[in-house]
Structures are given as C-alpha cells and as structure tokens.
Design a protein around this motif. Structure first.
Motif, PDB file in Angstrom:
ATOM      1  N   HIS A 188       0.820  -1.213   0.000  1.00  0.00           N
ATOM      2  CA  HIS A 188       0.000   0.000   0.000  1.00  0.00           C
ATOM      3  C   HIS A 188       0.856   1.266   0.000  1.00  0.00           C
ATOM      4  O   HIS A 188       0.354   2.348  -0.320  1.00  0.00           O
ATOM      5  CB  HIS A 188      -0.934   0.012   1.207  1.00  0.00           C
ATOM      6  N   GLU A 191       0.752   1.470  -3.793  1.00  0.00           N
ATOM      7  CA  GLU A 191      -0.597   1.567  -4.348  1.00  0.00           C
ATOM      8  C   GLU A 191      -1.601   1.618  -3.191  1.00  0.00           C
ATOM      9  O   GLU A 191      -1.840   0.622  -2.527  1.00  0.00           O
ATOM     10  CB  GLU A 191      -0.906   0.358  -5.241  1.00  0.00           C
ATOM     11  N   ASN A 193      -4.667   1.337  -2.782  1.00  0.00           N
ATOM     12  CA  ASN A 193      -5.935   0.829  -3.307  1.00  0.00           C
ATOM     13  C   ASN A 193      -5.846  -0.686  -3.347  1.00  0.00           C
ATOM     14  O   ASN A 193      -4.852  -1.264  -2.881  1.00  0.00           O
ATOM     15  CB  ASN A 193      -6.189   1.404  -4.710  1.00  0.00           C
ATOM     16  N   HIS A 194      -6.853  -1.324  -3.907  1.00  0.00           N
ATOM     17  CA  HIS A 194      -6.812  -2.775  -4.106  1.00  0.00           C
ATOM     18  C   HIS A 194      -7.013  -3.092  -5.590  1.00  0.00           C
ATOM     19  O   HIS A 194      -7.758  -4.007  -5.951  1.00  0.00           O
ATOM     20  CB  HIS A 194      -7.853  -3.480  -3.235  1.00  0.00           C
ATOM     21  N   SER A 195      -6.349  -2.318  -6.418  1.00  0.00           N
ATOM     22  CA  SER A 195      -6.436  -2.508  -7.861  1.00  0.00           C
ATOM     23  C   SER A 195      -5.569  -3.699  -8.291  1.00  0.00           C
ATOM     24  O   SER A 195      -4.842  -4.304  -7.484  1.00  0.00           O
ATOM     25  CB  SER A 195      -5.954  -1.246  -8.573  1.00  0.00           C
ATOM     26  N   SER A 196      -5.643  -4.015  -9.574  1.00  0.00           N
ATOM     27  CA  SER A 196      -4.791  -5.089 -10.096  1.00  0.00           C
ATOM     28  C   SER A 196      -3.318  -4.732  -9.946  1.00  0.00           C
ATOM     29  O   SER A 196      -2.470  -5.608  -9.742  1.00  0.00           O
ATOM     30  CB  SER A 196      -5.138  -5.351 -11.565  1.00  0.00           C
ATOM     31  N   ARG A 197      -3.005  -3.424 -10.031  1.00  0.00           N
ATOM     32  CA  ARG A 197      -1.616  -2.999  -9.837  1.00  0.00           C
ATOM     33  C   ARG A 197      -1.158  -3.306  -8.411  1.00  0.00           C
ATOM     34  O   ARG A 197      -0.013  -3.726  -8.187  1.00  0.00           O
ATOM     35  CB  ARG A 197      -1.476  -1.506 -10.125  1.00  0.00           C
ATOM     36  N   PHE A 198      -2.052  -3.071  -7.440  1.00  0.00           N
ATOM     37  CA  PHE A 198      -1.715  -3.368  -6.045  1.00  0.00           C
ATOM     38  C   PHE A 198      -1.408  -4.850  -5.875  1.00  0.00           C
ATOM     39  O   PHE A 198      -0.386  -5.219  -5.285  1.00  0.00           O
ATOM     40  CB  PHE A 198      -2.872  -2.956  -5.130  1.00  0.00           C
ATOM     41  N   TRP A 199      -2.294  -5.709  -6.376  1.00  0.00           N
ATOM     42  CA  TRP A 199      -2.088  -7.146  -6.184  1.00  0.00           C
ATOM     43  C   TRP A 199      -0.852  -7.636  -6.926  1.00  0.00           C
ATOM     44  O   TRP A 199      -0.225  -8.618  -6.506  1.00  0.00           O
ATOM     45  CB  TRP A 199      -3.332  -7.920  -6.598  1.00  0.00           C
TER      46      TRP A 199
END
Length: 230
Positions: A188, A191, A193-199
């Motif tokens: 975090h 990123e 957030n919990h976007s695909s980029r974060f994962w």
C-alpha cells in the motif's frame, strides 16, 4: 455507549450504541469475542431498547451457544504460536523463554496469562518489523512508523503518511500468514488501493500469497477467540 444486563443463566451483557444513521433497532453478536451490541436511533428511549433486547433474548442466547468456544490461556496449557499449539511449562528467570519442550514461563500460575501475552506482543513486533523492513527494502522504499496493537476489525493498515499498523495476534498464525499481511500493507505504500496494480505488487513481494490470504480468511476469527485468563 452504555451496558445493560439481562439476568439469566448465564446473565447477558448488551452494549448499547446510538447512531444518528440508524432508523431501527439492530442486534449483533460478534463471532470474535461474543460481544452483543444493540444499535438504536439517536433519540430512541433506552427503555424501548431494553424491551427489544428482552424480546430477542432467545435469539441472542442461540447465537452465543452456536459460537465456537474461546481458547483460554492458563497455566499449564497451550497457546497458539506461529501456527502451532505451544505448550506452557514452568520456567525460571524473569521472562518467558522458548525451549524445546515449549514456552517456559516463570512465576506462579496466576502470572502465566499476562506474561505469555507480553511475550507474544514482543515477538509480534519483532517479526512484523523484520517482515516489513524486508518487503520495503525489496521495493526500495521506506515507511514512517510501525505500531503493533490489538485490532478487532483489520489485521493491518497503511496510512497516507506511510504509517504501518499490525495486529499483534498475527504471531499466533503460521509465519507465512504474518509475512503476507506485512507484504500487503507495505504494498500500500506504492498503491493505496486494491487494484490489479496493487495485487501485482503483493505478488511480486510474496509469490503464492493466495494461500496465506485464504488461511487468514478461514481461521482469523479463531485468533480473536484466544483469551488470556478468565
């Protein structure tokens, strides 16, 4: 907040919480610690809330009886530690020490629960700091501060200022679960957030994170049911 008590076997304690957004009475029985909470509208009379609780008493008791039992840490039982049941055995000195046969805890039996709790919190902070440091170094970034505390609603958090918070109870989970939560919160920092980029960041820090994430979802409530003394 206030507490009302309903006589019976056993007696019930119900926490009253007023909410400006509430339009009706609502009851909740926590699966974490068995706490019963009644939320009522801001201006609703407390007497009406008490009447509502009495009306729903059988429902409350049924939900409490269905709740899994707590694991109470006492001398000389066990405590969950890094995914296993760690035996508690008599020890010497001033602080608990890990031994081949379990956790050696000095002092009388009544001192065992608080000393085990202090040991777990100390270990949790050390392990979480090491995990967070490692993941942050892998990303080439830093964080501002790390705190470890009792947390009922989340296992970790990351603020916009770069502060990390973790639940100390993670020390009772398997090591890879603690490591996953550390990777999750450090990700975090990149990123928020919990976007695909974060994962993708989480996966880069910890390939195969899906398994410890699933373990925490399935077993996390059991960690909250560990109590230290009556």
């Amino acid at each position: 907040m206030s507490i009302i008590r309903i006589p019976g076997d056993p007696p019930l304690e119900v926490t009253l919480r007023r909410s400006a957004r509430a339009r009706r009475y609502s009851l909740r029985v926590s699966q974490l610690d068995g706490r019963v909470t009644l939320t009522l509208p801001q201006r609703a009379p407390e007497a009406d809330g008490l009447a509502f609780v009495r009306e729903k008493e059988a429902w409350i008791r049924r939900h409490l009886s269905d709740r899994p039992e707590d694991h109470v840490v006492r001398a000389w039982g066990t405590v969950p530690y890094e995914g296993r049941a760690l035996p508690l055995v008599p020890g010497t000195g001033r602080t608990p020490q890990l031994r081949e046969g379990g956790l050696a805890v000095p002092g009388p039996a009544e001192d065992v629960p608080p000393r085990v709790l202090a040991f777990l919190k100390t270990r949790a902070r050390a392990r979480l700091a090491a995990a967070a440091d490692g993941h942050a170094a892998a990303l080439g970034i830093g964080y501002r501060r790390l705190t470890v505390r009792e947390a009922r609603s989340r296992w970790g958090s990351c603020s916009s200022r770069g502060d990390l918070m973790f639940a100390w109870r993670l020390i009772m989970a398997p090591p890879e679960v603690l490591d996953y939560v550390a990777a999750h919160e450090v990700a975090h920092l990149v990123e928020m957030n919990h976007s695909s980029r974060f994962w993708a960041v989480v996966g880069g820090l910890m390939p195969g994170y899906e398994a410890p994430r699933a373990w925490l979802r399935a077993n996390g409530s059991a960690l909250h049911r560990v109590r230290f003394g009556d």
